[in-house]
Write an enzyme that holds these catalytic residues in place. Sequence first.
Site, PDB file in Angstrom:
ATOM      1  N   GLY A   1     -22.253 -21.887 -27.388  1.00  0.00           N
ATOM      2  CA  GLY A   1     -23.180 -20.851 -27.800  1.00  0.00           C
ATOM      3  C   GLY A   1     -23.846 -20.269 -26.575  1.00  0.00           C
ATOM      4  O   GLY A   1     -23.446 -20.502 -25.439  1.00  0.00           O
TER       5      GLY A   1
ATOM      6  N   VAL B   1     -26.921 -19.445 -23.904  1.00  0.00           N
ATOM      7  CA  VAL B   1     -28.024 -20.145 -23.244  1.00  0.00           C
ATOM      8  C   VAL B   1     -29.058 -19.119 -22.804  1.00  0.00           C
ATOM      9  O   VAL B   1     -28.715 -18.089 -22.218  1.00  0.00           O
ATOM     10  CB  VAL B   1     -27.517 -20.921 -22.015  1.00  0.00           C
ATOM     11  CG1 VAL B   1     -28.637 -21.767 -21.444  1.00  0.00           C
ATOM     12  CG2 VAL B   1     -26.330 -21.782 -22.377  1.00  0.00           C
TER      13      VAL B   1
ATOM     14  N   LEU C   1     -28.837 -16.537 -20.088  1.00  0.00           N
ATOM     15  CA  LEU C   1     -28.407 -17.152 -18.826  1.00  0.00           C
ATOM     16  C   LEU C   1     -26.899 -17.291 -18.757  1.00  0.00           C
ATOM     17  O   LEU C   1     -26.313 -17.322 -17.695  1.00  0.00           O
ATOM     18  CB  LEU C   1     -29.030 -18.546 -18.666  1.00  0.00           C
ATOM     19  CG  LEU C   1     -30.518 -18.601 -18.370  1.00  0.00           C
ATOM     20  CD1 LEU C   1     -31.013 -20.031 -18.470  1.00  0.00           C
ATOM     21  CD2 LEU C   1     -30.795 -18.052 -16.987  1.00  0.00           C
ATOM     22  N   GLY C   2     -26.279 -17.427 -19.915  1.00  0.00           N
ATOM     23  CA  GLY C   2     -24.825 -17.590 -19.899  1.00  0.00           C
ATOM     24  C   GLY C   2     -24.317 -17.903 -21.287  1.00  0.00           C
ATOM     25  O   GLY C   2     -25.096 -18.118 -22.222  1.00  0.00           O
TER      26      GLY C   2
ATOM     27  N   LYS D   1     -30.317 -23.809 -25.257  1.00  0.00           N
ATOM     28  CA  LYS D   1     -28.941 -23.583 -25.681  1.00  0.00           C
ATOM     29  C   LYS D   1     -28.893 -23.528 -27.197  1.00  0.00           C
ATOM     30  O   LYS D   1     -29.281 -24.487 -27.867  1.00  0.00           O
ATOM     31  CB  LYS D   1     -28.076 -24.730 -25.146  1.00  0.00           C
ATOM     32  CG  LYS D   1     -26.625 -24.602 -25.459  1.00  0.00           C
ATOM     33  CD  LYS D   1     -25.826 -25.647 -24.682  1.00  0.00           C
ATOM     34  CE  LYS D   1     -26.014 -25.475 -23.195  1.00  0.00           C
ATOM     35  NZ  LYS D   1     -24.906 -25.950 -22.386  1.00  0.00           N
TER      36      LYS D   1
ATOM     37  N   ASP E   1     -14.873 -31.875 -20.880  1.00  0.00           N
ATOM     38  CA  ASP E   1     -14.736 -30.514 -20.364  1.00  0.00           C
ATOM     39  C   ASP E   1     -15.380 -30.390 -18.984  1.00  0.00           C
ATOM     40  O   ASP E   1     -16.239 -29.544 -18.763  1.00  0.00           O
ATOM     41  CB  ASP E   1     -15.344 -29.512 -21.360  1.00  0.00           C
ATOM     42  CG  ASP E   1     -14.833 -28.086 -21.121  1.00  0.00           C
ATOM     43  OD1 ASP E   1     -13.868 -27.915 -20.345  1.00  0.00           O
ATOM     44  OD2 ASP E   1     -15.418 -27.150 -21.698  1.00  0.00           O
TER      45      ASP E   1
ATOM     46  N   GLY F   1     -21.407 -20.369 -23.237  1.00  0.00           N
ATOM     47  CA  GLY F   1     -20.460 -21.461 -23.051  1.00  0.00           C
ATOM     48  C   GLY F   1     -19.707 -21.721 -24.330  1.00  0.00           C
ATOM     49  O   GLY F   1     -19.775 -20.933 -25.279  1.00  0.00           O
TER      50      GLY F   1
END
Length: 800
Positions: free
Chosen positions: A521, A523, A515-516, A540, A634, A518
Amino acid sequence: MVSSSSTLYIIFILFLQLLLVFGNVTRSSTLSTTNKNSWLSPSGEFAFGFQQLGTATNLFMLAIWYNKIPEKTIVWSAKNTNNNNLVQAPTGSQVQLTSGGLTLTTQQGESIWTAQPNTAVSYGIMHDTGNFVLVNKNSSIVWESFKFPTDTLLPNQSLELGGNITSRFSETNYTSGRFQLYFRDDDHNLMLSPLAWPTQLRYKFYYRIDVNNSASSSLVFDESGDIYVETNKNGTTRIIPQGTQWKNLDLDPKLYYYRATLDYYGVLTQYSHPRDTKAKQGWTIMRYVPDNICIAIFNEMGSGTCGYNSYCSMENQRPTCKCPYGYSLIDPSNQFGGCQLNFTLGCGDNNGEGLNVKPEELYEFTVLRDVDWPLSDYEKMQPYSQQDCQQSCLHDCMCAVAVFNNNTCWKKRLPIANGRAQSGGQLVLVKTRVSPFGPSSTTHDLKKDDRVKPILQGLLISSTVFNSILLAAVVFMTLLKPKRVVQAATLVETNLCSFSYDALKEATWGFSEELGRGSFGIVYKGELKAGSTCNVVAVKRLDRLVEDREKEFKTELRAIGKTCHKNLVRLVGFCDEGLHRMLVYEFMSNGSLANILFGETKPIWNQRVGFALGIARGLVYLHEECDTPIIHCDIKPQNILIDEYFTAKISDFGLAKLLLADQSRTNTMVRGTRGYVAPEWFKNVPVTAKVDVYSFGAMLLEIVCCRKSVVLMESGEEEKAILTDWACDCYMEGRIDALVENDQEALDDIDRLEKWIKIAIWCIQEHPEMRPTMRMVMQMLEDVVKVPDPPSPFSFGSIP
Ligand SMILES: *[C@@H]1O[C@H](CO)[C@@H](O)[C@H](O)[C@H]1NC(C)=O
Ligand SMILES: *[C@@H]1O[C@H](CO)[C@@H](O)[C@H](O)[C@H]1NC(C)=O
């Protein structure tokens, strides 16, 4: 990596534990704070040994705890018999069993606690009931921990006439606290009272179990898990404590552990915990007294459950404490520690503003409903209008709060005490200082002493002059948005599921659908089956945990697991198996705010307004309202996720500590992201919740303008490259319309636009103490309070 040497080490430890005769402790056995051994009961369910007081201290307590459950809940600790205070043993202390009994000595050989019966001790036994006993050669018990309870009673334990148990000070502080349960010798009543801390003086009771005078002999917690007062006449009369929350229950001690604890906020609660380690872990509330601690305590003296200047309401069967607007927690890690004013409430010159300033210019009122501090009145006026009431409080420098109801005005002075949520139609007028962001308002920060010394070394941040402009208005459509059903989960302890690596591997189809990526790590998308339904989740995989951070993983998880807010992505569970550390979150079908904001088509203005409000509420919750305050560190559009109903939810919160070796920025890695990073990351000042305020301000501008914080611009447009600078320039030059070019909806809502640009400029002030708290930001966004004109940001400071 688990090396073979640490495997050997684990085997060695197991071997050492086997060497101990379970349950039986022979003379000259010793435990010390340094080698972390303990005396176990035969089944290993309870352990006797040292427990560190907080992670940061070099002090230990001698304690008994549940040893098989993950939480290692403490049920007993050694107390000083003279003053009932916790015995605090420095590192290097040891406890030894001799014929004289138990002796706790420091490294220097000073004895700080003893359990010395009159007859010689043959050996000790840690029983499976949680009772540690010393026996003599005839096998009779000569000392037992059950006779010296701290804040907890266990099945098979009883409280005799004259006995008491005292709550601990706070969730993590085991010092004797503010409440006591005691069995009075004179009238044989069982009472709960607040203590005039730190003494043992009892204030008037707030709960009493009326028992038949003189007939009662002890409070019994029997082995079936039932609790009652037993009478000494025929031994069979059972008087179940009355009260709707203290009802009879189906009990099964074979399946559950039970304990009754006087919680640190004054509630006597019976808890249960499954014995089965595969069942869902965590203590469940079974029954408790009093029903509503918030209103049960009604004393002239003392603060009530929540501490001074605070108010209490029951949520999920537990009291929660809140500060009125303009006040903040004295100790942000303890919501029961009371609140302090973020401003000065003074008379005449003491305002620090000279004598010529009218109170109208200094103070304003926020209205609170259905709250009262019924015992803090010093004046009552009647008949009075609400207007008169407010004026009277405004011009009375003693008045902190006024309550108005039915033509009556009660003025209250500080500290306001025994605050509770109580509906009766009253209006509470809380006096606060106008233009709240002066130096006196460093509120809600997680660290104190963060006042920045005047820093002269710095350069100017680019923008200089300010001004304003006007446009028109639009309907606030986010209010019409469908409301998301609130998650039913009650996170009294945590409600997190623990998953095996294999389960998550299967759920994510072998970690195939990414999914992505970051800062923590990768996801992956996954599906968890629960009965016939299937929940889509985001898994995640954390890949960067510093090795000595692993201990903190569980602690942080617990903090994250306890959070529950509409604007936070919910953590469903985790995996902590060998080297694998994963977090399982609910899946957000609309991706990140960054995708939406910087995608092909701009989201409509009202939707953006809704995003900003939601994120602000989520941050207020993280900073002030959850059990353990959390600084995100963040905040940026990539970390805001959008669900199917277009609710903005903050993700990745609570993880900052796991990654940073030091919460300050002394090491070179800064967790923030360029364009959102508050300047104090680069200075020698502690990082506080105000870093999130800064990032929120930068992101608010992005939400308003639908553009990224930093973009490469063609020549001639360089002044637009850094959004924060450009927005300041536009505001000062009176052309905020330039910020939302071609965005007719935003231009039609020019009042809000201008106000929000002002709020953003407040948030990105150089000096953290100049920035408002997230709560103030939220109140300004929601139009609850006025937005003062922001000062020119040419205060001293350096650019990152
Ligand atoms: C503990 O040890 C003593 C003395 O060695 C022995 O008499 C006793 O039976 C033991 N008790 C248990 C429960 O093992
Ligand atoms: C517990 O709280 C008391 C009172 O605030 C304080 O004096 C003591 O240092 C605290 N102990 C720990 C271990 O934090």
